[in-house]
Design an enzyme around this catalytic site. Structure first.
Site, PDB file in Angstrom:
ATOM      1  N   TRP A  21       0.850  -1.205  -0.051  1.00 34.94           N
ATOM      2  CA  TRP A  21      -0.115   0.103  -0.167  1.00 34.94           C
ATOM      3  C   TRP A  21       0.952   1.218  -0.034  1.00 34.94           C
ATOM      4  CZ3 TRP A  21      -2.406   2.673   4.719  1.00 34.94           C
ATOM      5  CH2 TRP A  21      -3.305   3.648   4.261  1.00 34.94           C
ATOM      6  N   TYR A  54      -4.115  -1.037  -5.287  1.00 34.58           N
ATOM      7  CA  TYR A  54      -2.563  -0.279  -4.917  1.00 34.58           C
ATOM      8  C   TYR A  54      -2.025   0.048  -5.924  1.00 34.58           C
ATOM      9  CZ  TYR A  54      -3.354  -2.433  -0.404  1.00 34.58           C
ATOM     10  OH  TYR A  54      -3.704  -2.897   1.051  1.00 34.58           O
ATOM     11  N   SER A 206      -1.790  -1.152   9.213  1.00 34.51           N
ATOM     12  CA  SER A 206      -1.442   0.039   9.776  1.00 34.51           C
ATOM     13  C   SER A 206      -1.060  -0.187  11.180  1.00 34.51           C
ATOM     14  CB  SER A 206      -2.674   1.146   9.694  1.00 34.51           C
ATOM     15  OG  SER A 206      -2.325   2.462   9.918  1.00 34.51           O
ATOM     16  N   PRO A 207      -0.288  -1.039  11.504  1.00 32.00           N
ATOM     17  CA  PRO A 207       0.209  -1.369  12.816  1.00 32.00           C
ATOM     18  C   PRO A 207       0.870  -0.151  13.616  1.00 32.00           C
ATOM     19  CG  PRO A 207       1.567  -2.877  11.676  1.00 32.00           C
ATOM     20  CD  PRO A 207       0.295  -2.107  10.599  1.00 32.00           C
ATOM     21  N   ALA A 209       0.161   2.874  12.841  1.00 26.66           N
ATOM     22  CA  ALA A 209      -0.551   4.100  12.530  1.00 26.66           C
ATOM     23  C   ALA A 209      -0.104   4.925  11.600  1.00 26.66           C
ATOM     24  CB  ALA A 209      -0.955   4.956  14.142  1.00 26.66           C
ATOM     25  N   LYS A 216       8.132   9.456  13.693  1.00 27.19           N
ATOM     26  CA  LYS A 216       8.551  10.539  12.838  1.00 27.19           C
ATOM     27  C   LYS A 216       8.139  11.849  12.851  1.00 27.19           C
ATOM     28  CE  LYS A 216       7.570   8.477   9.037  1.00 27.19           C
ATOM     29  NZ  LYS A 216       7.162   8.131   7.633  1.00 27.19           N
ATOM     30  N   ARG A 226       4.218  11.489   4.606  1.00 22.84           N
ATOM     31  CA  ARG A 226       2.768  11.408   4.495  1.00 22.84           C
ATOM     32  C   ARG A 226       1.566  12.427   5.214  1.00 22.84           C
ATOM     33  NH1 ARG A 226       1.419   5.546   5.465  1.00 22.84           N
ATOM     34  NH2 ARG A 226       3.051   5.223   3.931  1.00 22.84           N
ATOM     35  N   THR A 281      10.023   1.648   2.407  1.00 26.24           N
ATOM     36  CA  THR A 281      10.682   2.403   1.197  1.00 26.24           C
ATOM     37  C   THR A 281      12.154   2.111   1.080  1.00 26.24           C
ATOM     38  OG1 THR A 281      10.762   4.284   2.517  1.00 26.24           O
ATOM     39  CG2 THR A 281       8.628   4.030   1.404  1.00 26.24           C
ATOM     40  N   ASN A 289      12.059  -3.712  11.137  1.00 29.55           N
ATOM     41  CA  ASN A 289      10.878  -4.193  11.668  1.00 29.55           C
ATOM     42  C   ASN A 289      10.895  -5.768  12.243  1.00 29.55           C
ATOM     43  OD1 ASN A 289       9.554  -1.809  11.198  1.00 29.55           O
ATOM     44  ND2 ASN A 289       9.074  -2.025   9.235  1.00 29.55           N
TER      45      ASN A 289
END
Length: 317
Positions: A21, A54, A206-207, A209, A216, A226, A281, A289
């Protein structure tokens, strides 16, 4: 990397998954996509989550190129359908027509013969659940998908899908894909109990958020992020949530982990959760992660988190 079953099925996926996404086929170019996916696979991630919407199919194409040459049985690939892919009145929703045409388009873009999981990306009020269930069942029998699931369905809608599947002797959905994180805990009230009751796993989107739980935005909104370029974070990017993120960042440091590792481990504390879907990205994002899979939250850490979040403790027990 640790692996979990998807609900009561025999399918096992990595606790940390990678999704497309807003990244693959859009903000991330082909070469970087290939490097990110290679890094993910090398680190033990086996689940890649996509949707036809997507980047209007470009995410599927990008992943198709990135996994070309990989051993198919080593991968668990999912995609979704529901959102309009053109102005055609039937090129949307969950009608049998759209399901049958969409799976062929998705497989062609990915260069695959089958999907491991096919998600209904939203509930379709214009299509009877029976029609959806029977179409998904047919795709399983035709070998185009191995399993199917729902995404952002209510507990009542999930119950209806399971009930219709049982009524007609069709394959049940094995998984729900909801939004879930430290800021948005709505699924704890009914979705989690419903999935536990019927043996569905949960693949969480979206773990982090949408970046709030990476820290950030702790000191403001950086240019090019974003939050600076879209309105999607308006609801969640509040002073209260930023304050929580700042406190969680300090808590994470005291345990020698990053806030995103803490947030991912928190999502994975729920035994019904099969995986947390993360975006990336850069290769470094994947590496960071993945380490969350090895970080276990003790009851004392969970209690400290709950104090910061201002919720009644829910330790997933």
């Amino acid at each position: 990397m640790n692996y979990r079953r998807v609900g009561k099925s025999g399918l096992k996926i990595s606790e940390i998954a990678i999704g497309g996404w807003l990244t693959f086929g859009a903000s991330v170019d082909t070469q970087r996509t290939e490097r990110i996916i290679k890094t993910a696979l090398d680190l033990g991630i086996n689940f890649i989550d996509l949707s036809d919407i997507y980047a209007r199919g470009e995410a599927e194409r990008a992943i198709g190129k990135a996994i070309a040459g990989c051993k198919r049985s080593d991968l668990v690939i999912s995609s979704k359908l529901f959102w309009p892919m053109s102005d055609n009145v039937n090129d949307r929703g969950l009608s049998r027509k759209h399901i049958m045409e969409s799976i062929d388009n998705t497989l062609a873009r990915l260069g695959l013969e089958y999907l491991d999981i096919y998600f209904c990306h939203r509930y379709d009020p214009d299509t009877e659940v029976e029609e959806v269930v029977r179409a998904m069942d047919d795709l399983v029998h035709r070998g185009k998908i191995l399993y199917w699931g729902t995404s952002v369905w209510t507990s009542a809608q999930i119950e209806r899908a399971v009930g219709d599947a049982d009524r007609y002797g069709a394959y049940r959905p094995i998984v729900e894909q909801p939004r879930y994180n430290m800021i948005d805990r709505h699924i704890e009230g009914d979705i989690l109990p419903t999935c536990e009751k019927y043996g569905l796993g949960l693949t969480i989107w979206s773990p982090l958020a949408q970046g709030i739980l990476t820290g950030k935005y702790n000191e403001g909104v950086p240019a090019g992020t974003r939050a600076a370029t879209t309105d999607w974070l308006k609801r969640d990017l509040t002073p209260e949530n930023i304050n929580k993120a700042q406190k969680l960042t300090e808590l994470a440091k005291s345990y020698h982990v990053t806030i995103n590792q803490l947030a991912l481990a928190w999502v994975l504390r729920q035994p019904q959760v099969s995986c947390a879907i993360t975006g990336a990205t850069e290769e470094a994002h994947v590496k960071d992660n993945v380490e969350a899979s090895e970080f276990e939250l003790s009851p004392s850490i969970l209690e400290r988190i709950e104090v910061i979040l201002g919720h009644t403790p829910n330790l997933g027990m």
